[in-house]
Motif scaffolding. Structure first.
Motif, short mmCIF file in Angstrom:
data_model
loop_
_atom_site.label_atom_id
_atom_site.label_comp_id
_atom_site.label_asym_id
_atom_site.label_seq_id
_atom_site.Cartn_x
_atom_site.Cartn_y
_atom_site.Cartn_z
N LYS A 1 2.40 7.81 -4.43
CA LYS A 1 2.53 7.83 -2.98
C LYS A 1 3.49 6.76 -2.47
CE LYS A 1 -2.00 9.92 -2.08
NZ LYS A 1 -3.32 9.78 -1.43
N ILE A 2 3.46 5.59 -3.10
CA ILE A 2 4.38 4.51 -2.71
C ILE A 2 5.82 4.93 -2.98
CG2 ILE A 2 5.13 2.17 -3.30
CD1 ILE A 2 2.11 1.58 -3.87
N ASN B 1 13.10 -4.82 2.23
CA ASN B 1 12.62 -3.52 1.76
C ASN B 1 12.18 -3.59 0.30
OD1 ASN B 1 13.06 -2.20 4.20
ND2 ASN B 1 15.16 -1.63 3.65
N GLU C 1 6.97 7.99 -3.14
CA GLU C 1 7.32 9.06 -2.21
C GLU C 1 7.71 8.51 -0.84
OE1 GLU C 1 4.63 12.72 -4.08
OE2 GLU C 1 3.94 11.64 -2.30
N SER C 2 7.02 7.48 -0.38
CA SER C 2 7.34 6.92 0.93
C SER C 2 8.67 6.18 0.92
CB SER C 2 6.23 5.98 1.40
OG SER C 2 6.18 4.81 0.60
N ASN C 3 9.11 5.76 -0.26
CA ASN C 3 10.35 5.00 -0.35
C ASN C 3 11.55 5.84 -0.76
OD1 ASN C 3 10.10 1.80 -0.12
ND2 ASN C 3 8.17 2.61 -0.87
N ASN D 1 13.53 8.56 3.82
CA ASN D 1 12.48 7.65 3.39
C ASN D 1 12.98 6.21 3.44
OD1 ASN D 1 12.40 10.35 1.57
ND2 ASN D 1 10.38 9.80 2.28
N ILE D 2 12.12 5.26 3.20
CA ILE D 2 12.46 3.86 3.49
C ILE D 2 13.74 3.40 2.79
CG2 ILE D 2 11.67 1.47 3.31
CD1 ILE D 2 8.79 2.57 3.52
N ASP E 1 3.93 -3.76 -2.83
CA ASP E 1 3.07 -2.56 -2.77
C ASP E 1 2.73 -2.07 -4.18
OD1 ASP E 1 3.11 -2.64 -0.04
OD2 ASP E 1 4.59 -1.05 0.20
N TYR F 1 -6.92 4.78 0.04
CA TYR F 1 -6.18 3.95 -0.93
C TYR F 1 -7.11 3.45 -2.03
CZ TYR F 1 -3.08 0.25 -2.68
OH TYR F 1 -2.31 -0.56 -3.47
N SER G 1 -0.70 3.47 8.08
CA SER G 1 -0.15 2.94 6.85
C SER G 1 -1.07 3.21 5.67
CB SER G 1 0.10 1.44 6.99
OG SER G 1 -1.12 0.77 7.24
N TYR G 2 -0.47 3.25 4.49
CA TYR G 2 -1.22 3.46 3.25
C TYR G 2 -1.34 2.10 2.56
CZ TYR G 2 -2.42 5.46 -1.34
OH TYR G 2 -3.04 5.78 -2.52
#
Length: 551
Positions: free
Chosen positions: A460-461, A362, A463-465, A476-477, A369, A449, A441-442
């Motif tokens: 955004k990265i 992870n 926020e996804s994590n 989230n991740i 990213d 992107y 996926s982004y």
């Protein structure tokens, strides 16, 4: 080895518990010591499971520490509720200072394209919505009841409006007779659906009922079947009933740097607009002069501040995922801790925690990213990341092998020059938001992107994590893996193997093994007890035989 916890028998040695045992008197055996040795192998297995659990707990703590850092980066630079803490706001990339603003006349700020110098604005009229502005009777305030001035204003009243061609019926329920002017205004504004607004100035005594939209294209009509008593209360002239009331444009003159001409302007339907990189928000009549001066340093400092905080985090993550584990240092058992000083325990555990996140997938993914968010060119920004090229802005990845995601400002002059001469392009490169939407996926293969600015991608990265800025979320991740337990099965192993799931499974196993060890230990004591009984019987028989033989 540490003793088995929860064992229901014995008082000393491996027995534990609350029962008093007196064993080995007939055989001469040290039963407690023997049981303890017989349980040693089982206890070693238990210690191993507890050590594994401690390792998982340390992984969770390490994850939570990284999540805390990422949330701190969000709240410091990506908080949309605060312009000072939102690096994506246009003000963060405005290389100008504005002095002399008179907020009673116009709020003025500068953005990309503004020319330094003095700006003089003379406002003779601000943009108004369509509607009526009426002087109410003396003595009326926001707390005045409708029935105080007109006892007939009781029940449900029909205020019918047509705003910009759309019919709007405002239902005013004064069945109780207790409605005040303030209640009336609140009702109109709540039911106005954002198209009409009412207000009352207690100093001037003026009531305003206007469309939210301003300018000459705005229209409002109060229907002829409106309740006459209510319109009388609001002092709406009968000549205004059934007639389109038209809004008005802002009216002002403007003089700009390097030009002696005083330009009259009367085509602005809104009080908020931009002209040549200068943003205006008209507030009221009057004349105001402001001075705009260039200040690229503040934009540079903002970018540098973000990069410094970003670097501290990515360097920390990189250290964690490449840190080697020292297999000579494992989590201490309870018995080992009991034989050590606190300082020695702390030093040992510090070494035992090394490499706890080594090669974590992870963390490797978020690091990659984040790195890619800088290295991927922003579509049509006209500027580039890296050390080469005439359009480079002086940013590049670190040359240090151990810091692959670290960003260096390799040429401050280039960055400051870009901010000063190409502020619009710099702003686009960092803060642009794509107008397209994406599915799946982004990543850099998507148009969205590539059109997004670098800091927009980072946002955004993150926020996804770790979720939205200033929002606690365990879905989230990273936050899910660190904090979310979805395994509540009886035996464990039914979830998605998050860290809380792993802790739950270890706890279930520890409990099961504790129960099993307690039973096994008790069986050993029972066997020694039977041996004691047999020896006592043998000793008794030997004593009887001796007596019979005259011994």
């Amino acid at each position: 080895m540490s003793d088995v916890s929860g064992t229901p028998s014995g008082m000393t040695g491996a027995g534990g518990g609350n029962l008093l045992r007196i064993t080995g008197m007939a055989t001469g055996l040290d039963v407690d010591a023997m049981v303890k040795k017989m349980m040693a192998a089982e206890q070693t297995k238990m210690d191993k499971i507890k050590q594994d659990r401690q390792t998982v707990a340390w992984r969770q703590e390490a994850y939570q520490d990284i999540i805390k850092d990422l949330k701190d980066l969000q709240s410091s630079f990506l908080d949309s509720s605060s312009s000072d803490k939102n690096i994506l706001s246009s003000s963060s990339f405005s290389p100008f200072d504005v002095n002399g603003v008179n907020g009673a006349i116009a709020n003025i700020s500068a953005s990309a394209g503004a020319v330094p110098g003095n700006y003089t604005i003379n406002v003779t009229g601000i943009a108004q919505g369509a509607g009526v502005i009426n002087q109410l009777d003396s003595g009326i305030s926001l707390s005045t009841k409708l029935t105080d001035k007109n006892p007939s204003l009781v029940g449900v009243l029909n205020l019918n409006l047509t705003v910009n061609g759309n019919a709007l019926k405002i239902k005013i329920d004064n069945s109780s007779g207790s409605m005040t002017l303030n209640d009336l205004i609140t009702t109109i504004n709540n039911q106005g659906s954002g198209t009409v607004k009412a207000s009352f100035n207690e100093l001037s005594g003026k009531f305003t009922l206007q469309s939210v939209k301003t300018g000459q294209s705005a229209k409002m009509q109060i229907s002829s079947d409106s309740t006459s008593d209510l319109t009388d209360f609001l002092k709406i002239n009968p000549l205004d009933i059934g007639v389109d009331k038209i809004g008005s444009n802002a009216n002002f003159t403007l003089q700009v740097p390097g030009d002696a001409t005083v330009y009259p302007v009367n085509d602005k339907e809104s009080n908020n607009f931009s002209l040549n990189g200068v943003n205006y928000s008209l507030q009221g009549p009057g004349s105001s002069t402001v001075s705009i001066s260039q200040n690229s340093q503040k934009v540079f400092d903002k970018i540098k501040g973000f990069i410094d905080k970003y670097n501290a985090i990515v360097d920390k993550i990189q250290t964690k995922i490449t840190e080697k584990k020292n297999y000579d240092y494992k989590p201490l058992t309870d018995t080992q801790k009991s034989q050590m000083k606190e300082a020695d325990i702390t030093a040992w555990e510090s070494k035992a925690k090394a490499g706890i996140l080594r090669n974590d997938e992870n963390l490797q993914k978020i690091l990659q990213d984040l790195k890619e968010s800088f290295s991927t060119a922003v579509t049509n920004s006209g500027l580039s990341f890296g050390k080469y090229g005439s359009n480079s802005i002086g940013l590049n990845f670190s040359d240090e092998y151990s810091k692959p995601a670290h960003i260096d400002i390799i040429d401050e002059g280039k960055l400051k020059s870009a901010i000063s001469l190409n502020s619009a392009q710099v702003q686009k490169m960092f803060t642009n938001v794509s107008s397209t939407t994406f599915d799946g996926s982004y990543d850099s293969s998507k148009t969205t992107y590539r059109e997004d600015g670098i800091f927009t991608r980072v946002k955004k990265i993150l926020e996804s994590n770790v979720g939205l800025t200033n929002v606690i979320s365990n879905k989230n991740i990273l936050t899910k893996y660190a904090n979310y337990q979805d395994d509540f099965s009886y035996f464990g192993g039914g979830g998605t193997n998050t860290l809380p799931d792993q802790l739950y499974q270890k706890d279930k196993l520890i409990k099961s093994m504790t129960d099993a060890l307690a039973k096994k230990q008790e069986s050993y004591y029972q066997k020694f007890s039977k041996l004691e009984t047999a020896m006592n019987q043998l000793n008794s028989q030997q004593s009887w035989l001796t007596q019979q033989l005259g011994g």
